[in-house]
Scaffold this motif. Structure first.
Motif, PDB file in Angstrom:
ATOM      1  N   VAL A 109       4.509  -1.086 -10.125  1.00 17.78           N
ATOM      2  CA  VAL A 109       5.248  -1.483 -11.321  1.00 17.78           C
ATOM      3  C   VAL A 109       4.740  -0.702 -12.531  1.00 17.78           C
ATOM      4  N   ILE A 110       3.416  -0.592 -12.638  1.00 23.76           N
ATOM      5  CA  ILE A 110       2.814   0.179 -13.732  1.00 23.76           C
ATOM      6  C   ILE A 110       3.217   1.641 -13.612  1.00 23.76           C
ATOM      7  N   SER A 111       3.215   2.155 -12.379  1.00 20.55           N
ATOM      8  CA  SER A 111       3.582   3.562 -12.169  1.00 20.55           C
ATOM      9  C   SER A 111       5.012   3.839 -12.613  1.00 20.55           C
ATOM     10  N   PHE A 112       5.939   2.964 -12.224  1.00 27.03           N
ATOM     11  CA  PHE A 112       7.340   3.186 -12.581  1.00 27.03           C
ATOM     12  C   PHE A 112       7.556   3.066 -14.086  1.00 27.03           C
ATOM     13  N   ALA A 113       6.873   2.112 -14.723  1.00 29.89           N
ATOM     14  CA  ALA A 113       6.963   1.982 -16.185  1.00 29.89           C
ATOM     15  C   ALA A 113       6.399   3.224 -16.864  1.00 29.89           C
ATOM     16  N   SER A 114       5.308   3.759 -16.311  1.00 29.64           N
ATOM     17  CA  SER A 114       4.692   4.966 -16.864  1.00 29.64           C
ATOM     18  C   SER A 114       5.572   6.189 -16.655  1.00 29.64           C
ATOM     19  N   ILE A 115       6.303   6.230 -15.534  1.00 35.54           N
ATOM     20  CA  ILE A 115       7.235   7.337 -15.281  1.00 35.54           C
ATOM     21  C   ILE A 115       8.345   7.344 -16.339  1.00 35.54           C
ATOM     22  N   VAL A 116       8.889   6.161 -16.634  1.00 35.36           N
ATOM     23  CA  VAL A 116       9.919   6.049 -17.677  1.00 35.36           C
ATOM     24  C   VAL A 116       9.366   6.520 -19.015  1.00 35.36           C
ATOM     25  N   TYR A 117       8.148   6.067 -19.335  1.00 36.04           N
ATOM     26  CA  TYR A 117       7.503   6.477 -20.590  1.00 36.04           C
ATOM     27  C   TYR A 117       7.318   7.997 -20.651  1.00 36.04           C
ATOM     28  N   THR A 118       6.836   8.574 -19.571  1.00 33.32           N
ATOM     29  CA  THR A 118       6.555  10.015 -19.548  1.00 33.32           C
ATOM     30  C   THR A 118       7.828  10.842 -19.710  1.00 33.32           C
ATOM     31  N   PHE A 126       0.834  -1.207   0.000  1.00 29.38           N
ATOM     32  CA  PHE A 126       0.000   0.000   0.000  1.00 29.38           C
ATOM     33  C   PHE A 126       0.867   1.256   0.000  1.00 29.38           C
ATOM     34  N   VAL A 127       1.897   1.263   0.851  1.00 31.71           N
ATOM     35  CA  VAL A 127       2.788   2.425   0.928  1.00 31.71           C
ATOM     36  C   VAL A 127       3.513   2.626  -0.393  1.00 31.71           C
ATOM     37  N   LEU A 128       4.038   1.532  -0.972  1.00 30.34           N
ATOM     38  CA  LEU A 128       4.781   1.629  -2.226  1.00 30.34           C
ATOM     39  C   LEU A 128       3.860   2.046  -3.369  1.00 30.34           C
ATOM     40  N   ASN A 129       2.651   1.490  -3.403  1.00 31.90           N
ATOM     41  CA  ASN A 129       1.689   1.870  -4.442  1.00 31.90           C
ATOM     42  C   ASN A 129       1.315   3.341  -4.341  1.00 31.90           C
ATOM     43  N   SER A 130       1.065   3.815  -3.120  1.00 33.63           N
ATOM     44  CA  SER A 130       0.674   5.215  -2.916  1.00 33.63           C
ATOM     45  C   SER A 130       1.812   6.160  -3.283  1.00 33.63           C
ATOM     46  N   ALA A 131       3.028   5.822  -2.844  1.00 39.74           N
ATOM     47  CA  ALA A 131       4.189   6.675  -3.131  1.00 39.74           C
ATOM     48  C   ALA A 131       4.470   6.735  -4.628  1.00 39.74           C
ATOM     49  N   SER A 132       4.381   5.588  -5.307  1.00 34.81           N
ATOM     50  CA  SER A 132       4.659   5.563  -6.746  1.00 34.81           C
ATOM     51  C   SER A 132       3.576   6.292  -7.527  1.00 34.81           C
ATOM     52  N   PHE A 177      -3.372  -3.866 -27.132  1.00 33.49           N
ATOM     53  CA  PHE A 177      -2.652  -5.047 -27.593  1.00 33.49           C
ATOM     54  C   PHE A 177      -1.496  -5.471 -26.683  1.00 33.49           C
ATOM     55  N   THR A 178      -1.021  -4.578 -25.822  1.00 29.96           N
ATOM     56  CA  THR A 178       0.118  -4.939 -24.966  1.00 29.96           C
ATOM     57  C   THR A 178      -0.123  -4.650 -23.488  1.00 29.96           C
ATOM     58  N   LEU A 179      -0.358  -3.390 -23.134  1.00 28.85           N
ATOM     59  CA  LEU A 179      -0.360  -2.972 -21.729  1.00 28.85           C
ATOM     60  C   LEU A 179      -1.543  -3.513 -20.935  1.00 28.85           C
ATOM     61  N   ALA A 180      -2.719  -3.575 -21.542  1.00 28.84           N
ATOM     62  CA  ALA A 180      -3.965  -3.825 -20.803  1.00 28.84           C
ATOM     63  C   ALA A 180      -3.929  -5.113 -19.984  1.00 28.84           C
ATOM     64  N   LYS A 181      -3.507  -6.229 -20.613  1.00 25.11           N
ATOM     65  CA  LYS A 181      -3.537  -7.502 -19.892  1.00 25.11           C
ATOM     66  C   LYS A 181      -2.539  -7.532 -18.738  1.00 25.11           C
ATOM     67  N   TYR A 182      -1.434  -6.804 -18.872  1.00 27.57           N
ATOM     68  CA  TYR A 182      -0.477  -6.697 -17.775  1.00 27.57           C
ATOM     69  C   TYR A 182      -1.053  -5.851 -16.636  1.00 27.57           C
ATOM     70  N   ARG A 183      -1.728  -4.762 -17.004  1.00 27.88           N
ATOM     71  CA  ARG A 183      -2.266  -3.841 -15.999  1.00 27.88           C
ATOM     72  C   ARG A 183      -3.285  -4.535 -15.100  1.00 27.88           C
ATOM     73  N   ALA A 184      -4.157  -5.364 -15.679  1.00 27.89           N
ATOM     74  CA  ALA A 184      -5.178  -6.049 -14.882  1.00 27.89           C
ATOM     75  C   ALA A 184      -4.542  -6.998 -13.872  1.00 27.89           C
ATOM     76  N   LEU A 185      -3.545  -7.762 -14.306  1.00 32.58           N
ATOM     77  CA  LEU A 185      -2.890  -8.726 -13.422  1.00 32.58           C
ATOM     78  C   LEU A 185      -2.136  -8.021 -12.294  1.00 32.58           C
ATOM     79  N   ASP A 189      -2.960  -7.917  -8.183  1.00 32.24           N
ATOM     80  CA  ASP A 189      -1.941  -8.434  -7.268  1.00 32.24           C
ATOM     81  C   ASP A 189      -1.327  -7.326  -6.418  1.00 32.24           C
ATOM     82  N   GLN A 190      -1.975  -6.144  -6.401  1.00 33.75           N
ATOM     83  CA  GLN A 190      -1.534  -4.990  -5.602  1.00 33.75           C
ATOM     84  C   GLN A 190      -0.101  -4.558  -5.951  1.00 33.75           C
ATOM     85  N   LYS A 191       0.211  -4.585  -7.242  1.00 30.78           N
ATOM     86  CA  LYS A 191       1.534  -4.165  -7.705  1.00 30.78           C
ATOM     87  C   LYS A 191       1.422  -3.045  -8.732  1.00 30.78           C
ATOM     88  N   THR A 192       0.539  -2.096  -8.442  1.00 27.37           N
ATOM     89  CA  THR A 192       0.387  -0.967  -9.369  1.00 27.37           C
ATOM     90  C   THR A 192       1.639  -0.097  -9.398  1.00 27.37           C
TER      91      THR A 192
END
Length: 503
Positions: A157-166, A7-13, A140-148, A152-155
């Motif tokens: 990971v999505i946040s950090f990948a999105s930070i790199v993209y941004t 929860f802390v890591l998800n909120s901070a990211s 075609f790529t991101l959606a199925k990863y995002r749901a999983l 699994d309370q690992k958003t």
């Protein structure tokens, strides 16, 4: 990793992603404006808003996939996870092809419904297709990863990948804008950043979910709940994307550019406010399911009070500083006037009304009241669309924003009565008082700031100092008011701070 740590890591990211997104949102339009002018900036903003509508072909899929994955992930049932993930992937692929078809239709039609002499029809056609690739890759790529990862309370990971993209996307846009590269070439090269995000998530899934297989028998029954959230998502999309679309139809691309600059600021502010409320609905949902009314009542009253206190400071400072910011931000852009008091007032007022209902809107999600709020959501969207057409035709941007304010005001009033009646069973008096105090504080901060800081900053650096001074002023006014007039409730803030410092 434990639930608290996640929860802390998800909120901070999430908070870090909001900051990065907001900063990038300030930087890229500025360079686009200086390099290509208001017409091109407005064109890109308008196209992206149209494409936002097409994401409705995914409506409800993500929520259904996440919901259906909770139990098998908790039970470590790899077979069930694979069947659900396979079903989700198949749905996303079908939705992706529909999305691509809609983008292609838009690419054909859009050059004929917009008015600009900066780009020819062929370039606009290709620009729509290129901007549509971003959304297509989501399917075609991101959606199925995002749901999983979400289930699994690992958003984080999505946040950090999105930070790199941004960050990568911002660097590409800034460098190529400075080189005055053709706008179409710029958007094509910027696609590299999207592929980078998809690759990060692909590698993470491969390394950490080695059991995932996409050739399992799909469990389509797990996707049935997608329709329960579909209508609400449609209404939300209409609410968010309609202003830019209406301005495109009833005004000029230059005014769409003006809208995009003010909307950029307000999107950043809304992103800041979302950090305070993201994930809270799950906690309240748990209390509602357990029927722990005592704990629920205290938690909700505390959250509502604290949220309005924070919103008072955020929007008071925003109202005091938005015009000076726009003045500095658009310095040197002379093809249209960006600094306008009426625009500033309407955009901030719309943001205030939008967030005024956040505590109540959060409970709609926590209690799963999608079906019960369909009529109200429809009325809200109708006010924006009908009012936007009537007022937008006559008054342009001001008319569209006035209609948006009215639609959000209606929803505030509706939820003020609906939530106490159906969910909290509490008196609406304290909530109404909190709302009025917030409106009063926002106005007070702006008025006091106007008299104390009468000189506008002349550069971004001096604006940052100007903004910091206004933030200190806003905190002093709001906290001072609550310490004197809301002495009992004010101790909530002190207790929360002491609790956080203790941890």
């Amino acid at each position: 990793m434990g639930r608290t740590s996640k929860f802390v890591l998800n909120s901070a990211s999430t908070a870090l992603l909001q900051v990065v997104t907001m900063v990038a949102g300030f930087i890229t339009p500025r360079f686009l404006l200086m390099a290509y002018g208001s017409d091109v900036n407005g064109l890109i903003s308008s196209i992206n808003q149209f494409i936002t509508y097409f994401n409705l072909v995914e409506a409800g899929l993500s929520s259904a996939a996440v919901y259906s994955l909770y139990k098998p992930i908790a039970e470590n049932d790899h077979g069930k996870i694979n069947r659900i993930v396979t079903a989700a992937r198949n749905f996303y692929i079908k939705s992706g092809f529909i999305f691509v078809g809609l983008v292609f239709v838009l690419a054909i039609v859009y050059p004929w419904i917009t008015h600009t002499e900066v780009l020819d029809h062929q370039t606009i056609f290709l620009l729509v297709l290129v901007l549509g690739v971003n959304g297509a890759l989501e399917f075609f790529t991101l959606a199925k990863y995002r749901a999983l990862l979400t289930a699994d309370q690992k958003t984080y990971v999505i946040s950090f990948a999105s930070i790199v993209y941004t960050i990568l996307n911002t660097v590409i846009v800034v460098v190529m804008s400075m080189l005055r590269v053709n706008i179409l070439t710029l958007r094509v090269v910027a696609l590299l950043s999207i592929f980078a995000r998809s690759m990060i998530l692909f590698v993470y899934i491969k390394l950490n979910y080695k059991f995932i297989r996409y050739d399992a028998d799909p469990d389509y029954a797990a996707m049935d709940k997608r329709w329960s959230a579909l209508y609400l998502q449609i209404v939300q999309t209409v609410q968010n994307a309609s202003p830019a679309v209406l301005i495109t139809l009833f005004s000029t691309l230059k005014m769409v550019s003006v809208y995009s600059v003010y909307n950029m600021v307000m999107s950043g502010i809304n992103g800041i406010m979302s950090v305070f409320s993201t994930g809270v609905s799950a906690g309240f949902g748990e209390l509602l399911v357990k029927d722990d009314r005592r704990a629920f009542t205290k938690a909700y009253r505390d959250f509502e009070y604290l949220y309005y206190v924070m919103a008072s400071v955020v929007y008071g400072v925003t109202l005091a500083t938005i015009l000076p910011f726009v003045h500095v931000y658009t310095h040197g852009v002379t093809d249209v006037e960006y600094t306008n008091l009426y625009f500033a007032l309407l955009f901030v007022l719309n943001g205030v009304f939008y967030n005024l209902k956040t505590p109540q809107g959060m409970l709609v999600i926590a209690a799963g009241l999608y079906k019960e709020t369909r009529i109200q959501s429809t009325i809200q969207a109708a006010i924006l669309l009908v009012g936007g057409v009537i007022l937008g035709f006559k008054f342009g941007l001001i008319g569209v924003m006035a209609a948006s304010c009215l639609s959000n005001l209606y929803r505030c009033i509706d939820l003020l009565f609906f939530i106490p009646k159906t969910v909290t069973h509490l008196s609406l008096g304290p909530t109404f008082k909190n709302m009025i105090e917030m409106l009063f504080m926002v106005a007070a901060i702006a008025i006091v700031s106007h008299f104390i800081f009468s000189t506008w900053p002349g550069s971004l650096l001096t604006w940052l100092l100007y903004g910091a001074c206004n933030l200190v002023l806003g905190l002093a006014i709001v906290l001072g008011f609550h310490a004197v007039f809301e002495h009992k409730s004010f101790h909530i803030i002190i207790d929360r701070l002491n609790s956080l410092l203790g941890r």
